[in-house]
Design a protein around this motif. Structure first.
Motif, PDB file in Angstrom:
ATOM      1  N   LYS A 121       3.768   3.330  -1.387  1.00  0.00           N
ATOM      2  CA  LYS A 121       3.681   4.451  -0.445  1.00  0.00           C
ATOM      3  C   LYS A 121       2.470   4.298   0.463  1.00  0.00           C
ATOM      4  O   LYS A 121       2.547   4.536   1.678  1.00  0.00           O
ATOM      5  CB  LYS A 121       3.609   5.771  -1.211  1.00  0.00           C
ATOM      6  CG  LYS A 121       3.674   7.002  -0.323  1.00  0.00           C
ATOM      7  CD  LYS A 121       3.755   8.268  -1.151  1.00  0.00           C
ATOM      8  CE  LYS A 121       3.901   9.500  -0.258  1.00  0.00           C
ATOM      9  NZ  LYS A 121       4.011  10.752  -1.056  1.00  0.00           N
ATOM     10  N   ASP A 165       2.681   4.156  -6.030  1.00  0.00           N
ATOM     11  CA  ASP A 165       1.670   4.720  -5.131  1.00  0.00           C
ATOM     12  C   ASP A 165       1.203   3.681  -4.108  1.00  0.00           C
ATOM     13  O   ASP A 165       0.959   4.012  -2.939  1.00  0.00           O
ATOM     14  CB  ASP A 165       0.476   5.230  -5.939  1.00  0.00           C
ATOM     15  CG  ASP A 165       0.818   6.435  -6.794  1.00  0.00           C
ATOM     16  OD1 ASP A 165       1.675   7.233  -6.373  1.00  0.00           O
ATOM     17  OD2 ASP A 165       0.243   6.562  -7.888  1.00  0.00           O
ATOM     18  N   ILE A 174       9.056   8.405  -6.063  1.00  0.00           N
ATOM     19  CA  ILE A 174       7.963   8.586  -5.104  1.00  0.00           C
ATOM     20  C   ILE A 174       8.339   8.036  -3.733  1.00  0.00           C
ATOM     21  O   ILE A 174       7.862   8.521  -2.700  1.00  0.00           O
ATOM     22  CB  ILE A 174       6.679   7.899  -5.631  1.00  0.00           C
ATOM     23  CG1 ILE A 174       6.249   8.545  -6.959  1.00  0.00           C
ATOM     24  CG2 ILE A 174       5.551   7.987  -4.611  1.00  0.00           C
ATOM     25  CD1 ILE A 174       5.036   7.897  -7.587  1.00  0.00           C
TER      26      ILE A 174
END
Length: 314
Positions: free
Chosen positions: A241, A238, A271
């Motif tokens: 990103k 995360d 992801i």
């Protein structure tokens, strides 16, 4: 033979005309001219009458470029970029201080021994004073690669033998880490270059290689987020990103970490499917490019070429 292959001898060096170069390298003259004028791959000399003549170095450079294209699948633009980076690296090595000994550990034995003695005495202030002195005397490349690296190898070896307390190893490791981070901030970053995050996987505390690689990247103006040792997998995808990271650099000193590294890459890729990976350290056996991942062997220091390979890979 003279008319076809050799234009003339100049100061003991053989000079070749373009037809000779074409014959020797099995390359069309139009290709040689294109690489020279369009891509500035080589710079031939000129005779008094203005004709191009090519040196042995020109021939070797053309031969090297041809190999990159035919054997390694690069295009001419990529190959020329790598050639210039290779020559720049060789020039940098030539500029290092020369004391008449080619072995860095022998050339800088006094400095390494002084630092190690301070480590043995757990004298952090003396370690910092000595490092201040060395940075004032030598190029920072020399300090990091010819003093700090041999010192840390010696520290690691003595710790493994039981001759050095782990607290002393931690002290000098933290000093080197803080020094390195200060250097990271010296170099401005370019928004046009890939954004990189640098980590060691969970349980990996040896980060000297990652520090040196990050220093190199910052010198080249890459935006780098240095996370460092013992980075947990949880939440890292995360964060990658969120920060719009393009390349993840992972360093491990343990060959047994192969499955751990694979789990990081598999999880993060779910992801961030377009993310590219650089995996290096003592845990990697050989340099190899596979899809969006480039493994870097510990003895491969052609980092300019490595960054071009991972940047240009599809």
């Amino acid at each position: 033979m003279y008319n076809y292959f050799i234009t003339f001898i100049k100061e003991g060096s053989t000079m070749y005309n373009i037809k000779a170069v074409s014959k020797l390298l099995d390359m069309p003259t139009v290709t040689i001219r294109s690489w020279e004028t369009r891509y500035q791959a080589i710079t031939p000399e000129r005779t008094e009458s203005g004709h191009r003549v090519y040196t042995e170095e020109n021939l070797n450079d053309l031969k090297w470029l041809k190999k990159q294209i035919h054997e390694n699948g690069l295009n001419i633009s990529q190959a020329v970029h790598l050639l210039k980076a290779k020559k720049a690296e060789e020039t940098t090595l030539e500029l290092l201080p020369d004391t008449g000994d080619n072995d860095p550990e022998e050339r800088f034995k006094k400095q390494i021994d002084e630092l190690y003695a301070a480590v043995l005495e757990l004298e952090a202030d003396k370690c910092n004073r000595l490092l201040d002195l060395y940075f004032s005397q030598f190029n920072y490349h020399t300090v990091f690669y010819s003093i700090v690296v041999p010192l840390m190898y010696k520290v690691g070896e003595e710790w493994e033998k039981g001759n050095l307390h782990v607290v002393k190893e931690h002290m000098i490791s933290n000093i080197i880490l803080h020094r390195s981070i200060r250097f990271f901030s010296v170099f401005e970053t370019s928004p046009n270059l890939p954004r990189i995050m640098a980590i060691c996987p969970k349980g990996e505390h040896h980060q000297l290689g990652l520090i040196l690689f990050t220093l190199f990247l910052r010198e080249k103006h890459y935006p780098v987020y240095y996370i460092g040792a013992d980075t947990p997998l949880e939440g890292i995808a995360d964060l990658i990103k969120e920060k719009d990271i393009n390349i993840l650099a992972i360093s491990t000193s343990r060959q047994t970490d192969q499955s751990l590294v694979e789990s990081y890459i598999d999880s993060i890729s779910k992801i961030n499917p377009s993310l590219k990976y650089l995996v290096g350290g003592l845990g990697i056996k050989e340099t190899q490019l596979t899809n969006n991942r480039l493994n870097i062997s510990p003895d491969d220091r052609n980092w300019e070429q490595i960054m071009d390979l991972i940047t240009y890979s599809s």
